[in-house]
Design a protein around this motif. Structure first.
Motif, PDB file in Angstrom:
ATOM      1  N   PRO A  39       0.825  -1.228   0.000  1.00 48.00           N
ATOM      2  CA  PRO A  39       0.000   0.000   0.000  1.00 48.00           C
ATOM      3  C   PRO A  39       0.851   1.267   0.000  1.00 48.00           C
ATOM      4  CG  PRO A  39       0.090  -0.911   2.212  1.00 48.00           C
ATOM      5  CD  PRO A  39       0.846  -1.876   1.330  1.00 48.00           C
ATOM      6  N   VAL A  40       1.578   1.494  -1.067  1.00 50.53           N
ATOM      7  CA  VAL A  40       2.451   2.667  -1.139  1.00 50.53           C
ATOM      8  C   VAL A  40       1.621   3.940  -1.103  1.00 50.53           C
ATOM      9  CG1 VAL A  40       4.250   1.410  -2.378  1.00 50.53           C
ATOM     10  CG2 VAL A  40       2.473   2.603  -3.674  1.00 50.53           C
ATOM     11  N   MET A  41       2.190   5.003  -0.591  1.00 53.27           N
ATOM     12  CA  MET A  41       1.477   6.273  -0.444  1.00 53.27           C
ATOM     13  C   MET A  41       1.857   7.279  -1.531  1.00 53.27           C
ATOM     14  SD  MET A  41      -0.336   5.622   2.215  1.00 53.27           S
ATOM     15  CE  MET A  41      -0.954   7.211   2.736  1.00 53.27           C
ATOM     16  N   GLU A  42       2.931   6.981  -2.291  1.00 50.55           N
ATOM     17  CA  GLU A  42       3.352   7.887  -3.357  1.00 50.55           C
ATOM     18  C   GLU A  42       3.149   7.209  -4.708  1.00 50.55           C
ATOM     19  OE1 GLU A  42       5.846   6.885  -1.068  1.00 50.55           O
ATOM     20  OE2 GLU A  42       5.165   8.372   0.400  1.00 50.55           O
ATOM     21  N   ARG A  43       2.508   7.912  -5.615  1.00 46.00           N
ATOM     22  CA  ARG A  43       2.218   7.342  -6.934  1.00 46.00           C
ATOM     23  C   ARG A  43       3.502   6.926  -7.650  1.00 46.00           C
ATOM     24  NH1 ARG A  43      -2.435   7.611 -10.261  1.00 46.00           N
ATOM     25  NH2 ARG A  43      -2.126   6.081 -11.893  1.00 46.00           N
TER      26      ARG A  43
END
Length: 766
Positions: free
Chosen positions: A373-377
């Motif tokens: 679940p990365v927070m940066e595109r």
């Protein structure tokens, strides 16, 4: 493209302007079918969408004519005064006439796609499904619909143009709004009144008895004190592989899974007033240790899982059950068989330690695992960069990935954010098997709702939002009795629920058959289908199938033979091999398919679809070359082969079975197949579940009325003890023939001559 055979409208809408405060029922004429639909007040008064059937136009005209020219009543008033005088104007109806939501939210662009809330009378729900099929629109499944005494609300994903066509082509729409129901309402707006909503739903549920199938959840335990769980989960049905752990949930994951297993997404059931009937129960085995306890040894996952499988069977040996596990070996690829996946394959096939000779087979639902679940595109690598995790490679298990239909964002502060995945696409949470080697099973086999993620207006940030999740039961009854759930855990729980529903409906069907029905019911969404159509060759499609599996399943499609969609189901035993001096193949099975030749000739070049699913359970043999050679891992394998266009029955049997050409010693005849299979025979190299679809002109199915089920190699034949070679195996076969035209009655044509499908066993000479 709109179906050219769309039936003419059975009536029309008229916009009627009434004096403010007028009861719209005054213009209703039940005997004539004239009925008021959408009602709204504005500055001009009260506007009503009046539906007038074609046969009732004269009746409406007569009412107006009587008022204008009829004799006065004894009181000196014109006839029909109470009906006509409140009417201030008649206007041609528009889409706006049926729209009762905020007028500024009605799309102006005819090609704008969104989820519409289509309100219909309960009796018109089937008609709405029919028109959606004809217009190639996507109605939400029944778990996302709202049921009220006088209205059923069905979300439909469509363009404005398609909804307008539906409005003018049928008279079934009562009202239109945006489909905006999300978990955010319950998690934010009524946060401290959730118990009232839960209790209301609990009173509307017909709870199951003890003699129904159960879903056995292998997870973190369950808090059974929840009002929406307790009636379906007894204390005696809660277990733990270590008694010192207790059986209660320590993490929220198990209780959240339990709510979905019993009820699906709770957003709609909590929002409506409909009655619900549960046909299955819940069992729980605590497989993961609580905080503070020693972690499970990853090398023991297989043994622990089999121990967990045994606990409920000891407590309730006669109960039918489906096993559900959304636990994976984090970041460990399932590209090769493991001890854990092989242990699951053993459990499913009834051959784990402690199983008797004729132990029952088991249906096991597992997850493919979740992406990071990365927070940066910028850090997002795409789903294919995350291989499906161990033990999702278990051949006999039904592995579940995720897609999403959730695209409405109504979380406070995120109004300008957009959904990461389009409606009907692969969920951002779902792993795939695209990076597995070629000779591995297609995993996941199915995808269900797993939620979406949101992208910031600048396209930089990614977040999870409540409105892009499902709603379920929470462990913390005091503070959070309702919680969001997403990713493949949510999808796996939904699949287990569907499996239990089918088991309850068809108690005589084997686990192999339930698995086949679920896969057979799956269909691709428009984005999935577009991905398949965009690639040129059959082999290029395999990577797509390793993302979506065989599509999105549906419990109604799995359980019903509709008028234009007939299922033939067989459950059979087969002996793949025999020992006669040397180890040989033993037999194949022939099926005669009752294809309706007369209708096929009538349809001519119109498209028709034949779908075949074959499901069986292998006994695993992991290790050594089994990692690279599927025939070393499987005890046996099965394949299906359909008689080809223009192929004589004699040549068909000679091609698929050497014993048919034994007398003349001829080589197998070469009769090339057409290119109309979605995947083709080369797609089957591993796994114990095979599904393919033939689509083409109806006339091309003439004479293709024979199907062969034949064995392929496995360790029972090549490496097993002499007493094992001749073992019996069993399989389930599902075949459907589907015509897109609803005026084609395949059911009657086939059912007039059909009997339960019977295999003709024929020896194989090798």
């Amino acid at each position: 493209m709109v179906d050219a055979r769309l039936e003419a409208a059975t009536g029309s809408y008229i916009e009627v302007q009434l004096r403010r405060g007028t009861n719209p029922d005054t213009i209703e004429r039940k005997k004539s079918g004239i009925s008021p639909r959408a009602v709204k007040d504005d500055d001009g008064g009260r506007t009503v969408a009046l539906f007038v059937p074609d046969h009732a136009r004269a009746a409406l005209a007569s009412i107006i004519e009587d008022y204008r020219n009829g004799p006065l009543t004894a009181a000196g008033n014109p006839p029909k005064q109470a009906t006509v005088e409140p009417i201030e104007a008649f206007r041609r109806a528009r889409l706006e006439t049926l729209w009762t939501d905020d007028p500024t939210t009605l799309p102006r662009d005819a090609q704008h796609q969104m989820w519409w809330s289509v309100w219909v009378s309960p009796a018109n729900e089937p008609a709405l499904e029919d028109i959606c099929q004809r217009l190639s629109l996507r109605p939400a499944n029944k778990d996302r619909r709202l049921y009220f005494p006088e209205a059923t609300v069905v979300p439909v994903y469509a363009t404005r143009a398609a909804i307008e066509l539906m409005m003018f082509a049928t008279g079934i729409i009562a009202e239109l709004r945006r489909a905006t129901d999300t978990p955010a309402f319950f998690l934010d707006d009524v946060r401290f009144n959730e118990h009232e909503w839960n209790d209301d739903l609990a009173t509307r549920i017909t709870w199951p008895g003890n003699d129904v199938p159960a879903v056995c959840l292998l997870d973190t335990g369950v808090n059974r004190g929840h009002a929406l769980l307790e009636p379906a989960l007894t204390v005696a049905d809660q277990h733990a592989i270590d008694v010192t752990w207790g059986v209660d949930d320590h993490d929220d994951h198990g209780t959240a899974m339990a709510g979905v297993i019993l009820h699906g997404d709770l957003t709609s059931p909590l929002s409506d007033t409909g009655q619900r009937v549960l046909s299955h129960r819940l069992e729980s085995v605590k497989l993961l240790p609580p905080r503070g306890a020693a972690a499970n040894d990853p090398h023991s996952f297989g043994a622990l899982t089999q121990a967990a499988v045994a606990l409920p069977e000891i407590a309730q040996p006669e109960r039918q059950r489906v096993y559900c596990m959304a636990i994976t070996n984090e970041n460990v690829s399932g590209a090769q068989p493991s001890i854990w996946s092989a242990a699951i394959d053993q459990a499913v096939s009834g051959t784990m330690i402690g199983d008797e000779a004729n132990a029952p087979r088991r249906l096991f639902i597992v997850s493919a695992g979740n992406t990071e679940p990365v927070m940066e595109r910028a850090r997002w690598l795409g789903q294919d960069a995350y291989p499906a995790e161990d033990p999702s490679q278990a051949w006999n298990a039904l592995t579940i990935g995720g897609y999403t239909d959730l695209a409405v964002i109504d979380d406070e502060g995120y109004e300008d954010w957009t959904p990461m995945a389009e409606v009907g696409a692969l969920s951002p949470h779902s792993r795939t098997s695209v990076r597995w080697p070629g000779r591995t099973p297609f995993k996941p086999e199915l995808v269900l709702e797993a939620g979406n993620r949101a992208v910031s207006p600048g396209g930089i940030d990614l977040v999870n939002l409540d409105s892009l999740c499902l709603l379920t039961t929470g462990r913390d009854l005091g503070q959070r009795p309702l919680v969001p759930i997403n990713a493949t855990s949510a999808a796996t729980a939904q699949a287990a629920r569907m499996a239990a529903q089918l088991t309850a409906t068809f108690p005589d069907y084997w686990p192999e058959t339930i698995r086949a029905l679920m896969v057979h019911s799956a269909e691709y969404t428009q984005p999935m289908r577009a991905n398949l159509d965009a690639v040129a060759g059959l082999r290029d499609r395999y990577a797509i199938v390793r993302q979506f599996g065989y599509g999105v399943p549906d419990v109604d499609r799995a359980s019903a033979s509709a008028r234009d969609h007939l299922a033939l189901i067989a459950q059979n035993n087969i002996q793949p091999f025999r020992l006669e001096g040397i180890r040989k193949f033993n037999e194949c099975h022939y099926y005669s398919l009752p294809l309706p030749n007369q209708i096929l000739e009538q349809l001519g070049n119109e498209s028709i679809t034949l779908k075949i699913s074959l499901s069986y359970f292998i006994q695993p043999n992991p290790g050594f070359s089994a990692n690279v050679d599927p025939q070393r891992y499987q005890s046996f394998g099965l394949r299906f082969d359909l008689r080809r266009k223009g192929e004589s029955l004699a040549n068909f049997k000679s091609r698929v079975n050497a014993s048919e050409r034994q007398s003349n010693g001829a080589a197998a005849p070469n009769h090339p197949d057409d290119a109309r299979w979605l995947l083709g025979p080369d797609s089957v190299s591993a796994g114990s579940l095979h599904c393919d679809t033939w689509q083409g002109p109806a006339i091309d199915l003439l004479g293709r009325d024979s199907l062969c089920i034949k064995p392929v190699g496995g360790w029972w034949r090549d490496r097993a003890d002499r007493t094992v070679v001749g073992r019996q195996a069993r399989y389930a076969l599902v075949i459907t023939l589907k015509a897109p035209r609803t005026d084609v009655d395949l059911y009657s044509a086939i059912s007039a001559v059909i009997a339960p499908p019977i295999a003709t066993p024929t020896p194989i000479q090798v």
